[in-house]
Structures are given as C-alpha cells and as structure tokens.
Enzyme design. Structure first.
Site, PDB file in Angstrom:
ATOM      1  N   GLU A 194       1.871   6.322  -7.007  1.00  0.00           N
ATOM      2  CA  GLU A 194       0.812   6.994  -7.723  1.00  0.00           C
ATOM      3  C   GLU A 194       0.873   8.748  -7.776  1.00  0.00           C
ATOM      4  OE1 GLU A 194      -2.827   5.575  -6.416  1.00  0.00           O
ATOM      5  OE2 GLU A 194      -2.150   3.502  -6.211  1.00  0.00           O
TER       6      GLU A 194
ATOM      7  N   TYR B  59       0.849  -1.323   0.019  1.00  0.00           N
ATOM      8  CA  TYR B  59      -0.063   0.130   0.122  1.00  0.00           C
ATOM      9  C   TYR B  59       0.803   1.198  -0.036  1.00  0.00           C
ATOM     10  CZ  TYR B  59      -3.929   3.081   0.853  1.00  0.00           C
ATOM     11  OH  TYR B  59      -5.098   4.123   0.876  1.00  0.00           O
TER      12      TYR B  59
END
Length: 220
Positions: free
Chosen positions: A167, A160
């Site tokens: 991103e 994560y």
C-alpha cells in the site's frame, strides 16, 4: 491498511433471526467475492506475470467494487449490528478506499505495472476470505474449526506487513502524478504515508496482544 484480524471481535449475539440471516449472508457473500479476487490474481498473475499490467486490467474494477461493499461495515458498527469499534472500522475502510478509489482508479499509470498491486490484493483477499468465513462459522452455530481460528490469529504476521508495504509503495509512486494535478494532493498523500508509521505500530502490537489471548484461551 490491510484488515487486522484481531481488531474486530466476534459479532455480538443477534437480536433476531433476521439479523443473523443478514450477517450470515453478508459474510458468506463477501468471502466469495474476495475468493474470486484471489483467484483472478492467481490465475492472471501466474499466466501473464505480476508486472504485465494484466492483473490490473483483470481485477481493478472487480476489486474496487468488492472493497466498496465493505463500506457497509461502518454502518454495521454505527448501528450496533456488530461489536466492531466504529473508529477503527472507519479508519480501516477509509484507508482501503484511498487505495482502490484514490490510487488504483485515479492513477493507473503508476499502479498498472507494479507488482505491489498484486501483492496488495493477495494480502487483502487471503485475509478477508479467512475473516469473513470465520464469521460465517461463528454465526452458523456449528462452531469455528480450530484450523480457522489458527489462520485468523496467525496469518496477519505475514499478510499485514506485506499489505502495508504494498500500500505505501503504491501511494508513494502516485505522489508525482497527484502533484501534477494539484500540489495539495501530493501533501495529502504524504500525510497518508506518515500515518502508516504510528498506525502500523499500534495495530500490529494490538494484534499480537489479541493473538496471545486467543492462543492461550483456545489452546490452538
């Protein structure tokens, strides 16, 4: 954002054989697609390097279409096919669509040579292979192997943060190009970046809570 293993619950018991068959097929096919994405990144990246542009060339279209298939999960939640909350599912799919359609597809000049593109796909694909195959095990009636339960509720600790970092970097690097098209596009991307701060905290702490419950109840 990368998929949150704990945010979605196990699909609710199917109302019919047709429903179970559909969910099995969807999850099995999705797991294979993401395994293919992972394989492409691994093979191309190891041979050509993550910054050569070859990973982007060899995976962008396939990864974009594979992620687009996940749009069905919004429909699954809306129709009650699975118990995944509609809002969190919609947010998850929307953030992924921003990366594959809004950033990677429209701004290849800032994505093609970035190692963040490869690390993002690795984080996504490993998580998705585990997640979809977990549902295949759960829906098949044979039970989920202990190893798969451990993977589903522990790998997010690494994947994560890696996915979020990748991103946000790709979004940040695309902002100057977006502003050349229209200043408003730049502000939209700045807004998207800002949303990652509270989003990361809320989702990560929720996943930690879910992990504690599962690890305690399953004694994994």
């Amino acid at each position: 954002m990368p998929p949150k293993p704990q945010a979605q619950t196990r699909p609710k018991p199917a109302a019919s054989t047709l429903n179970t068959t559909y969910l099995l097929a969807y999850n099995f096919f999705s797991a294979l697609l993401w395994l293919s994405v992972l394989g492409r990144v691994a093979v191309i990246g190891s041979a050509q390097g993550a910054t050569s542009g070859k990973v982007y060339e060899g995976t962008e279209r396939f990864a974009r279409l594979t992620q687009s298939l996940a749009g069905l999960e919004v429909l699954h939640s809306l129709l009650g096919v699975v118990r995944a909350p509609l809002l969190t599912t919609l947010m998850q799919v929307a953030s992924r669509f921003l990366l594959v359609w809004g950033i990677a597809y429209h701004f290849p000049q800032t994505t093609r040579y970035s190692p963040a593109y490869s690390s993002m796909l690795v984080a996504w694909s490993v998580t998705e292979v585990i997640r979809y195959s977990y549902f295949v095990f759960a829906l098949s009636g044979f039970g989920v192997p202990r190893l798969w339960t451990w993977l589903r509720y522990n790998t997010f600790l690494v994947l994560y943060p890696v996915g979020v970092a990748s991103e946000t970097w790709l979004i940040y690097k695309a902002i100057p190009q977006a502003e050349k098209l229209d200043q408003k596009f730049g502000w939209v991307l700045y807004g998207a970046l800002a949303s990652y701060v509270p989003g990361f905290y809320m989702l990560f702490t929720h996943m930690l809570s879910q992990r504690r419950k599962i690890m305690r109840s399953k004694n994994v």
